[in-house]
Write a protein that holds these residues in place. Sequence first.
Motif, PDB file in Angstrom:
ATOM      1  N   GLN A   1       0.843  -1.195   0.000  1.00 21.19           N
ATOM      2  CA  GLN A   1       0.000   0.000   0.000  1.00 21.19           C
ATOM      3  C   GLN A   1       0.879   1.245   0.000  1.00 21.19           C
ATOM      4  O   GLN A   1       1.669   1.459   0.902  1.00 21.19           O
ATOM      5  CB  GLN A   1      -0.893   0.003   1.231  1.00 21.19           C
ATOM      6  CG  GLN A   1      -1.796   1.204   1.342  1.00 21.19           C
ATOM      7  CD  GLN A   1      -2.636   1.160   2.603  1.00 21.19           C
ATOM      8  OE1 GLN A   1      -2.588   0.180   3.364  1.00 21.19           O
ATOM      9  NE2 GLN A   1      -3.378   2.209   2.854  1.00 21.19           N
ATOM     10  N   VAL A   2       0.716   2.065  -1.037  1.00 23.31           N
ATOM     11  CA  VAL A   2       1.521   3.272  -1.154  1.00 23.31           C
ATOM     12  C   VAL A   2       0.979   4.359  -0.230  1.00 23.31           C
ATOM     13  O   VAL A   2      -0.220   4.598  -0.166  1.00 23.31           O
ATOM     14  CB  VAL A   2       1.515   3.781  -2.603  1.00 23.31           C
ATOM     15  CG1 VAL A   2       2.192   5.146  -2.701  1.00 23.31           C
ATOM     16  CG2 VAL A   2       2.194   2.774  -3.522  1.00 23.31           C
ATOM     17  N   GLN A   3       1.902   4.981   0.490  1.00 26.81           N
ATOM     18  CA  GLN A   3       1.508   6.068   1.375  1.00 26.81           C
ATOM     19  C   GLN A   3       2.603   7.121   1.394  1.00 26.81           C
ATOM     20  O   GLN A   3       3.797   6.786   1.389  1.00 26.81           O
ATOM     21  CB  GLN A   3       1.273   5.539   2.795  1.00 26.81           C
ATOM     22  CG  GLN A   3       0.339   6.374   3.619  1.00 26.81           C
ATOM     23  CD  GLN A   3      -0.076   5.678   4.908  1.00 26.81           C
ATOM     24  OE1 GLN A   3       0.510   4.688   5.322  1.00 26.81           O
ATOM     25  NE2 GLN A   3      -1.090   6.216   5.549  1.00 26.81           N
ATOM     26  N   LEU A   4       2.187   8.394   1.405  1.00 25.12           N
ATOM     27  CA  LEU A   4       3.106   9.527   1.523  1.00 25.12           C
ATOM     28  C   LEU A   4       2.623  10.380   2.689  1.00 25.12           C
ATOM     29  O   LEU A   4       1.457  10.793   2.695  1.00 25.12           O
ATOM     30  CB  LEU A   4       3.114  10.363   0.244  1.00 25.12           C
ATOM     31  CG  LEU A   4       3.573   9.659  -1.029  1.00 25.12           C
ATOM     32  CD1 LEU A   4       3.286  10.530  -2.251  1.00 25.12           C
ATOM     33  CD2 LEU A   4       5.048   9.329  -0.948  1.00 25.12           C
ATOM     34  N   VAL A   5       3.509  10.648   3.629  1.00 26.27           N
ATOM     35  CA  VAL A   5       3.124  11.418   4.804  1.00 26.27           C
ATOM     36  C   VAL A   5       4.078  12.604   4.948  1.00 26.27           C
ATOM     37  O   VAL A   5       5.277  12.413   5.217  1.00 26.27           O
ATOM     38  CB  VAL A   5       3.154  10.562   6.082  1.00 26.27           C
ATOM     39  CG1 VAL A   5       2.766  11.413   7.288  1.00 26.27           C
ATOM     40  CG2 VAL A   5       2.215   9.367   5.943  1.00 26.27           C
ATOM     41  N   GLU A   6       3.526  13.813   4.758  1.00 24.56           N
ATOM     42  CA  GLU A   6       4.331  15.022   4.893  1.00 24.56           C
ATOM     43  C   GLU A   6       4.338  15.510   6.331  1.00 24.56           C
ATOM     44  O   GLU A   6       3.372  15.297   7.077  1.00 24.56           O
ATOM     45  CB  GLU A   6       3.787  16.153   4.008  1.00 24.56           C
ATOM     46  CG  GLU A   6       3.749  15.868   2.530  1.00 24.56           C
ATOM     47  CD  GLU A   6       2.362  15.483   2.058  1.00 24.56           C
ATOM     48  OE1 GLU A   6       2.041  15.722   0.885  1.00 24.56           O
ATOM     49  OE2 GLU A   6       1.586  14.950   2.878  1.00 24.56           O
ATOM     50  N   SER A   7       5.412  16.181   6.689  1.00 23.55           N
ATOM     51  CA  SER A   7       5.522  16.802   8.007  1.00 23.55           C
ATOM     52  C   SER A   7       6.527  17.940   7.913  1.00 23.55           C
ATOM     53  O   SER A   7       7.241  18.075   6.908  1.00 23.55           O
ATOM     54  CB  SER A   7       5.963  15.788   9.061  1.00 23.55           C
ATOM     55  OG  SER A   7       7.235  15.250   8.746  1.00 23.55           O
ATOM     56  N   GLY A   8       6.570  18.761   8.960  1.00 26.59           N
ATOM     57  CA  GLY A   8       7.563  19.824   9.025  1.00 26.59           C
ATOM     58  C   GLY A   8       7.037  21.214   8.756  1.00 26.59           C
ATOM     59  O   GLY A   8       7.785  22.195   8.865  1.00 26.59           O
ATOM     60  N   GLY A   9       5.776  21.323   8.389  1.00 23.94           N
ATOM     61  CA  GLY A   9       5.214  22.643   8.154  1.00 23.94           C
ATOM     62  C   GLY A   9       5.016  23.406   9.450  1.00 23.94           C
ATOM     63  O   GLY A   9       5.201  22.868  10.541  1.00 23.94           O
ATOM     64  N   GLY A  10       4.644  24.684   9.294  1.00 22.44           N
ATOM     65  CA  GLY A  10       4.403  25.492  10.474  1.00 22.44           C
ATOM     66  C   GLY A  10       4.417  26.963  10.142  1.00 22.44           C
ATOM     67  O   GLY A  10       4.371  27.354   8.968  1.00 22.44           O
ATOM     68  N   LEU A  11       4.479  27.771  11.189  1.00 17.68           N
ATOM     69  CA  LEU A  11       4.517  29.222  11.059  1.00 17.68           C
ATOM     70  C   LEU A  11       5.967  29.693  11.220  1.00 17.68           C
ATOM     71  O   LEU A  11       6.644  29.305  12.189  1.00 17.68           O
ATOM     72  CB  LEU A  11       3.643  29.865  12.129  1.00 17.68           C
ATOM     73  CG  LEU A  11       3.690  31.393  12.251  1.00 17.68           C
ATOM     74  CD1 LEU A  11       3.177  32.053  10.975  1.00 17.68           C
ATOM     75  CD2 LEU A  11       2.876  31.850  13.466  1.00 17.68           C
ATOM     76  N   VAL A  12       6.420  30.505  10.282  1.00 17.18           N
ATOM     77  CA  VAL A  12       7.800  30.999  10.325  1.00 17.18           C
ATOM     78  C   VAL A  12       7.807  32.455   9.880  1.00 17.18           C
ATOM     79  O   VAL A  12       6.965  32.868   9.068  1.00 17.18           O
ATOM     80  CB  VAL A  12       8.714  30.126   9.440  1.00 17.18           C
ATOM     81  CG1 VAL A  12       8.308  30.197   7.983  1.00 17.18           C
ATOM     82  CG2 VAL A  12      10.179  30.487   9.627  1.00 17.18           C
ATOM     83  N   GLN A  13       8.739  33.219  10.415  1.00 18.18           N
ATOM     84  CA  GLN A  13       8.852  34.613  10.017  1.00 18.18           C
ATOM     85  C   GLN A  13       9.542  34.748   8.666  1.00 18.18           C
ATOM     86  O   GLN A  13      10.328  33.865   8.272  1.00 18.18           O
ATOM     87  CB  GLN A  13       9.643  35.386  11.071  1.00 18.18           C
ATOM     88  CG  GLN A  13       8.926  35.538  12.397  1.00 18.18           C
ATOM     89  CD  GLN A  13       9.658  36.462  13.342  1.00 18.18           C
ATOM     90  OE1 GLN A  13      10.849  36.743  13.171  1.00 18.18           O
ATOM     91  NE2 GLN A  13       8.960  36.957  14.350  1.00 18.18           N
TER      92      GLN A  13
END
Length: 113
Positions: A1-13
């Motif tokens: 089963q193919v899966q892609l999980v993104e992470s690391g986003g957020g609020l930055v100046q």
Amino acid sequence: QVQLVESGGGLVQPGGSLRLSCAASGFFVGNYAMSWYRQAPGKERELVAFILDDSTNYADSVKGRFTISRDNGKNTVYLQMNSLKPEDTAVYYCRRGGRVEYWGQGTQVTVSS
């Protein structure tokens, strides 16, 4: 089963940095074209960066600021984003190419003071 999980986003100046990760399962990232796209509110989804084997390509708007890379051992693709601007604010998506394409769920990046 193919899966892609993104992470690391957020609020930055503005001027700050973030590193996005795309953890893949069900296939080997080294065998496919992998890309990062983004979609800002009210705009179409656009290609940000692309990697296939040792070849990379970038949208003009991010050249010199963003770097796409791949860690085959971790089966993960990264997007290092430096010198971020408010116009980089968007949901960022990871995509696997091939006969059948797959997308992650996206991670929000907000650049604001």
